[in-house]
Design an enzyme around this catalytic site. Structure first.
Site, PDB file in Angstrom:
ATOM      1  N   GLY A  98       3.625   7.318   7.495  1.00  0.00           N
ATOM      2  CA  GLY A  98       2.994   8.551   6.997  1.00  0.00           C
ATOM      3  C   GLY A  98       1.836   8.283   6.065  1.00  0.00           C
ATOM      4  O   GLY A  98       1.528   7.142   5.726  1.00  0.00           O
ATOM      5  N   GLY A 100       0.552   7.653   3.054  1.00  0.00           N
ATOM      6  CA  GLY A 100       1.038   7.229   1.743  1.00  0.00           C
ATOM      7  C   GLY A 100      -0.018   7.390   0.676  1.00  0.00           C
ATOM      8  O   GLY A 100       0.274   7.483  -0.515  1.00  0.00           O
ATOM      9  N   ASP A 267       0.409   3.015  14.118  1.00  0.00           N
ATOM     10  CA  ASP A 267       0.066   4.083  13.168  1.00  0.00           C
ATOM     11  C   ASP A 267      -1.419   4.074  12.847  1.00  0.00           C
ATOM     12  O   ASP A 267      -1.926   5.006  12.230  1.00  0.00           O
ATOM     13  CB  ASP A 267       0.885   3.945  11.868  1.00  0.00           C
ATOM     14  N   ASN A 268      -2.122   3.035  13.256  1.00  0.00           N
ATOM     15  CA  ASN A 268      -3.564   2.962  13.025  1.00  0.00           C
ATOM     16  C   ASN A 268      -4.361   3.195  14.309  1.00  0.00           C
ATOM     17  O   ASN A 268      -5.521   2.815  14.399  1.00  0.00           O
ATOM     18  CB  ASN A 268      -3.932   1.602  12.418  1.00  0.00           C
TER      19      ASN A 268
HETATM   20  P1  AMP Z   1      -2.155   0.581   6.488  1.00  0.00           P
HETATM   21  O1  AMP Z   1      -1.663  -0.691   7.130  1.00  0.00           O
HETATM   22  O2  AMP Z   1      -3.165   0.368   5.402  1.00  0.00           O
HETATM   23  O3  AMP Z   1      -2.635   1.563   7.497  1.00  0.00           O
HETATM   24  O4  AMP Z   1      -0.906   1.211   5.702  1.00  0.00           O
HETATM   25  C1  AMP Z   1       0.378   1.307   6.236  1.00  0.00           C
HETATM   26  C2  AMP Z   1       1.173   2.342   5.485  1.00  0.00           C
HETATM   27  O5  AMP Z   1       1.231   2.045   4.097  1.00  0.00           O
HETATM   28  C3  AMP Z   1       0.618   3.754   5.602  1.00  0.00           C
HETATM   29  O6  AMP Z   1       1.705   4.624   5.706  1.00  0.00           O
HETATM   30  C4  AMP Z   1      -0.110   3.922   4.302  1.00  0.00           C
HETATM   31  O7  AMP Z   1      -0.229   5.284   3.949  1.00  0.00           O
HETATM   32  C5  AMP Z   1       0.764   3.139   3.333  1.00  0.00           C
HETATM   33  N1  AMP Z   1       0.003   2.648   2.175  1.00  0.00           N
HETATM   34  C6  AMP Z   1      -0.928   1.667   2.160  1.00  0.00           C
HETATM   35  N2  AMP Z   1      -1.426   1.490   0.919  1.00  0.00           N
HETATM   36  C7  AMP Z   1      -0.824   2.398   0.124  1.00  0.00           C
HETATM   37  C8  AMP Z   1      -0.889   2.729  -1.286  1.00  0.00           C
HETATM   38  N3  AMP Z   1      -1.715   2.103  -2.117  1.00  0.00           N
HETATM   39  N4  AMP Z   1      -0.091   3.721  -1.720  1.00  0.00           N
HETATM   40  C9  AMP Z   1       0.742   4.366  -0.909  1.00  0.00           C
HETATM   41  N5  AMP Z   1       0.868   4.095   0.394  1.00  0.00           N
HETATM   42  C10 AMP Z   1       0.102   3.127   0.918  1.00  0.00           C
HETATM   43 MG    MG Z   2      -2.896   3.133   8.287  1.00  0.00          MG
END
Ligand code: AMP
Ligand code: MG
Length: 507
Positions: A98, A100, A267-268
């Site tokens: 989700g 985040g 998710d990306n």
């Molecule tokens: P990503 O690989 O950057 O697409 O992130 C994977 C997951 O981690 C996603 O659900 C993001 O929303 C969450 N996420 C990454 N960085 C943060 C952060 N600093 N605070 C909260 N959630 C994060």
């Molecule tokens: Mg992401």
């Protein structure tokens, strides 16, 4: 007029899909829903640092309201939320992920389109897990500059409207090695038709919640794929083929310009075939298909440059699996994967034809491409510079491409002359230069270029950010005044520097 509150705000996603009855709150599992209402977190001292005039004009905005774009407050009509989705991370099912640290402000209705505005780094949501929901300046600059640069390269992508620093420090351990340090906090406002991902569907299938799955799919088709009808299996397969095709086209573009996404988790993966979630991405400099910029992926190199097309197929298979429970006969899903593969080859060959100036690229030309791929890996050779010089080559000898080699003492000249001669004969000495110059960019956002912009910005100087933003608006134009500075191979200082050769997911 021209302010955020003069836009026509809609909340179609909230109106049509099931959501969390609780607003905000601590990180938690929120089963069965597509979103949770949240409020962006107030910031101390929001200052607008980067602004995309193009996106502003498309939205009809004349005034950059840094407070709202940094997360402080909302205007009438906005109904902010975080989306719930799941995903496969590095091949493993991670269940609920989700938004985040992304918060959608709302959807803007324009005369001919709807655009969703989303803040990245505006604080915690129910999906933040153990993290703070914030973003740092370095990763925000990388997202802002790269999404705008990709658009101008002709690569489908989400866009950026603004970058606001928050006046707060955010602590990050960049290399996850026990050295946390405070960094400048920032918020990017990004823009897309929607931020629905493959993982948005996967989560409901994993939960066994097929009603929500169907509702989300119906919403997605109604607004984003209006030509499609998912009333029966054939309709679902036709839609999946559409998504497979746009995904294949996007990845073929990545290969054409030397872009490595770095974290192709499901998710990306945007349902629109847009490049999304700019994290530890990178640009191929030395042509090495095994290269990945993401140190988190260094051991298995799952998301390396030369593997992106296969990962695209794997991800499309996960999306197909996710919608399978809505079908009677799932056998026909194999045709989606075949379609992906056929289309990818078609896009890839068409791009090779353009890169090499061969108008009637045929299967038999694949040998020329294979030989070129091998030759580019013999010694350190810069991908972007090589193809750009090839586009201008007057005669088939390696002198014209010398600038592409990292070690001018060590060039496999004889082999190059042989290949160039073969290519020259194939194009009868008349390569289609215009198509080459439109397919082989002169300027891309090399990691060290982004790093120079970041280093200056961290000292309050955004001039390199502006310079690169403007340079990369015309990546296929010569812009000779920028040759000396930016039409250059990776400098030695960047070879092992964090942020240039090494990037992590810490952002
Ligand atoms: P990503 O690989 O950057 O697409 O992130 C994977 C997951 O981690 C996603 O659900 C993001 O929303 C969450 N996420 C990454 N960085 C943060 C952060 N600093 N605070 C909260 N959630 C994060
Ligand atoms: Mg992401």
């Amino acid at each position: 007029m021209g302010n955020l509150d003069s836009l026509i705000w809609q909340s179609r996603f909230l109106d049509e899909t099931p959501g969390d009855p609780v607003e905000g709150g601590n990180p938690r599992q929120v089963p069965g829903v597509c979103w949770s209402r949240v409020k962006p977190t107030e910031t101390k001292d929001p200052i607008l640092r980067l602004w995309s005039q193009e996106m502003a004009e498309r939205l009809g905005l004349t005034n950059a309201e840094s407070a709202v774009l940094g997360g402080s407050g909302i205007v009438t009509g906005m109904d902010p939320y975080a989306q719930r989705y799941g995903g496969h991370q590095f091949g493993n099912w991670a269940h609920q992920l989700g938004d985040g640290r992304a918060i959608t402000l709302g959807e803007v209705q324009l005369p001919n389109e709807f655009l969703e505005l989303q803040l990245k780094g505006a604080g915690r949501t129910p999906y933040s897990r153990f993290a703070d929901g914030k973003a740092v300046l370095r990763s925000s600059i990388r997202e802002f500059l790269c999404s705008e640069a990709m658009h101008h390269l002709g690569v489908p992508t989400t866009r950026a409207l603004s970058l606001v620093t928050t006046g707060e420090m955010v602590t990050r351990d960049i290399m996850y090695d026990g050295n946390p340090a405070p960094e400048i906090g920032a918020v990017v406002c990004r823009v897309a038709p929607s931020f629905i991902r493959f993982g948005s569907f996967q989560i409901h299938t994993a939960d066994g919640n097929y009603d929500t799955l169907r509702t989300l799919l119906e919403h997605t088709i109604k607004h984003h794929f209006p030509g499609h009808n998912i009333a029966n299996d054939a309709g679902i397969v036709a839609w999946l083929k559409h998504v497979a095709e746009t995904t294949a086209e996007m990845i073929a573009h990545w290969m054409r310009v030397g872009f490595v996404h770095g974290v192709m988790n499901t998710d990306n993966m945007s349902i629109h075939g847009l490049t999304i979630d700019y994290g530890p991405y990178g640009w191929l400099e030395d042509y090495d298909p095994n290269w990945t910029p993401n140190t988190t992926d260094a051991s298995s190199r799952r998301y390396r440059y030369g593997h992106q097309a296969q990962i695209g197929a794997w991800n499309v298979a996960r999306l197909a699996e996710a919608v399978a429970p809505l079908m009677d006969d799932v056998e026909s899903l194999y045709s989606v994967l075949e379609h992906y593969e056929n289309k990818y080859i078609e896009f890839q060959n068409s791009n090779w034809g353009k890169k090499l100036g061969i108008d009637d690229f045929q299967e038999s030309d694949e040998t020329l491409v294979i030989e070129l791929n091998e030759l580019l890996q013999k010694v350190e050779t810069d991908m972007t510079i090589f193809f750009r010089l090839l586009s201008h080559l007057e005669s088939p000898t390696q002198e014209g491409i010398t600038h592409a080699f990292y070690d001018s003492e060590n060039i496999p000249a004889e082999e190059w002359n042989k290949w160039l001669d073969k290519w020259w004969k194939r194009v009868s000495g008349k390569p289609n230069r215009q198509s080459m110059l439109n397919a082989n960019p002169k300027y891309v956002l090399r990691n060290w270029m982004a790093q120079l912009a970041i280093d200056a910005a961290e000292n309050d100087d955004y001039s390199i950010c502006e310079e690169l933003y403007n340079l990369l608006k015309n990546p296929y134009e010569e812009q000779p005044e920028h040759d000396e500075k930016w039409f250059q191979k990776r400098p030695e200082w960047a070879r092992h520097r964090v942020g240039c050769s090494m990037l992590s997911c810490s952002s």
